[in-house]
Enzyme design. Sequence first.
Site, PDB file in Angstrom:
ATOM      1  N   HIS A 294      44.020   5.529 -39.103  1.00  0.00           N
ATOM      2  CA  HIS A 294      44.058   5.258 -37.659  1.00  0.00           C
ATOM      3  C   HIS A 294      44.247   6.537 -36.815  1.00  0.00           C
ATOM      4  O   HIS A 294      44.895   6.499 -35.775  1.00  0.00           O
ATOM      5  CB  HIS A 294      45.142   4.227 -37.340  1.00  0.00           C
ATOM      6  CG  HIS A 294      46.560   4.669 -37.671  1.00  0.00           C
ATOM      7  ND1 HIS A 294      47.523   3.817 -38.140  1.00  0.00           N
ATOM      8  CD2 HIS A 294      47.165   5.876 -37.589  1.00  0.00           C
ATOM      9  CE1 HIS A 294      48.653   4.475 -38.320  1.00  0.00           C
ATOM     10  NE2 HIS A 294      48.458   5.736 -37.988  1.00  0.00           N
TER      11      HIS A 294
ATOM     12  N   HIS B 226      53.844   4.841 -32.874  1.00  0.00           N
ATOM     13  CA  HIS B 226      54.080   6.292 -32.846  1.00  0.00           C
ATOM     14  C   HIS B 226      54.832   6.697 -31.583  1.00  0.00           C
ATOM     15  O   HIS B 226      54.502   7.694 -30.949  1.00  0.00           O
ATOM     16  CB  HIS B 226      52.760   7.056 -32.898  1.00  0.00           C
ATOM     17  CG  HIS B 226      51.934   6.792 -34.120  1.00  0.00           C
ATOM     18  ND1 HIS B 226      51.360   5.589 -34.368  1.00  0.00           N
ATOM     19  CD2 HIS B 226      51.582   7.603 -35.150  1.00  0.00           C
ATOM     20  CE1 HIS B 226      50.684   5.653 -35.513  1.00  0.00           C
ATOM     21  NE2 HIS B 226      50.811   6.865 -36.002  1.00  0.00           N
TER      22      HIS B 226
ATOM     23  N   HIS C  39      48.642  12.676 -45.416  1.00  0.00           N
ATOM     24  CA  HIS C  39      48.617  13.693 -44.358  1.00  0.00           C
ATOM     25  C   HIS C  39      50.035  14.083 -43.965  1.00  0.00           C
ATOM     26  O   HIS C  39      50.966  13.295 -44.106  1.00  0.00           O
ATOM     27  CB  HIS C  39      47.795  13.281 -43.135  1.00  0.00           C
ATOM     28  CG  HIS C  39      48.279  12.091 -42.340  1.00  0.00           C
ATOM     29  ND1 HIS C  39      48.424  10.836 -42.872  1.00  0.00           N
ATOM     30  CD2 HIS C  39      48.597  11.965 -41.035  1.00  0.00           C
ATOM     31  CE1 HIS C  39      48.807   9.987 -41.929  1.00  0.00           C
ATOM     32  NE2 HIS C  39      48.937  10.647 -40.792  1.00  0.00           N
TER      33      HIS C  39
ATOM     34  N   GLU D 173      52.658   6.252 -44.337  1.00  0.00           N
ATOM     35  CA  GLU D 173      52.058   5.085 -43.669  1.00  0.00           C
ATOM     36  C   GLU D 173      51.291   4.186 -44.647  1.00  0.00           C
ATOM     37  O   GLU D 173      50.887   3.078 -44.273  1.00  0.00           O
ATOM     38  CB  GLU D 173      51.097   5.538 -42.559  1.00  0.00           C
ATOM     39  CG  GLU D 173      51.786   6.195 -41.378  1.00  0.00           C
ATOM     40  CD  GLU D 173      50.800   6.872 -40.427  1.00  0.00           C
ATOM     41  OE1 GLU D 173      51.228   7.245 -39.322  1.00  0.00           O
ATOM     42  OE2 GLU D 173      49.609   7.044 -40.774  1.00  0.00           O
TER      43      GLU D 173
END
Lengths: 117, 280
Positions: free
Chosen positions: B12, B59, B193, B240
Amino acid sequence: MGQAVQQRKIPGTYIFDAAAAMKGYALNKMCYSFNSAENRAEFVRDEDAYCRKYGLDAAQAAAIKARSVLGLLAAGGNVYYLAKFAGILGLDVQDLGALQTGLSKDEFKARLLAAGA
Amino acid sequence: MATIVGAVTTSHVPSIGGAIAKNKQQDPYWKPFFDGFPPVHDWLAKVKPDVAVVFYNDHGLNFFLDKQPTFAVGAAPQYTNSDEGWGIPTLPPFPGNQALSWHIIESLIDQEFDPMTCQEMLVDHAFTLPMKLLWPDVATWPVPTVPICINTVQHPLPKATRCYKLGAAVARAIESWDTDQRVLIIGTGGLSHQLDGERAGFLNKAFDLKFMDSLIDDPEWATQFSIHELVEQTGTQGVELLMWLAARAALPGKVRRVHSNYHIPVSNTAGGLMVMESVQ
């Protein structure tokens, strides 16, 4: 205070734990305010006044002034909120990666590409 | 009773929104990522979901550290996107399905999960971009949604075992919903990441591919790892993958891989995509 389970350090990695959450609260609250365009404009008009309004401590205010990503992390900054500060500066995540690793942006992007090979 | 038609799990990354807005889907940089989606569109046309349950992580748009829920379930008539600080274009509001929201909330609490309930909820890129990737060309969203937010901001994060159990509890909730609605599960985030720290740029293709395979062959494989170990293996934001794990656990029984794609880099991220459905 801190982690119930003591963890070994992962090199070059900041876990946003209880200690960081307490230490970084004012800084993160300021960065959270940047969700609003009006607040971003107010920050740009007078950065020092805006930092004072949110009660940043000396290390946090200095790291904001210096645009030091690692300094902001060390001062309790959380990456998800700091990303909104980076937005004001027009920096993308490759810029941030370069700033934190000491690489040029092109070198950083080449490193990402190499990881996919 | 309601039917779970399958799950789509996808990355995303915010810059996907910029690429869509600038129509860059076929640029050489973006093509390997966006070309993963037409098979998903074909599959959606076949399974025809009526409603979507979306596992995602906020976030710092809806939640701040003043009140940081571990699990939050949306129960709003609609969910609005908003400026996240970077000027990515916002998308039209997403209709909710309050009947399903409250059914899930009541069932979860009955199963001894205790989420925060949200009758107003802003949704960020982690929710909006996967919706746009799944339905790129529609003027209005074809399915209402129920967002389920899992905390990845403030440690301690919920353990992988807990997220897996949450997904399984959501499946039981949906399967006890007395309708003939067809429910799609979406999980967004990852894969590996790390944006912050001297290790920024860390990626782990071998782990990601093993994780994707495990969702089919050995779905609880990733639950052997602590959050700390997942951060070490996948990066501070690679964690995530918890959303993928919850989404997989929301599919009853054995599943088959309908489709998958994996590409590095999407911005600083390993872009992953999977479509799974239960084996009848």
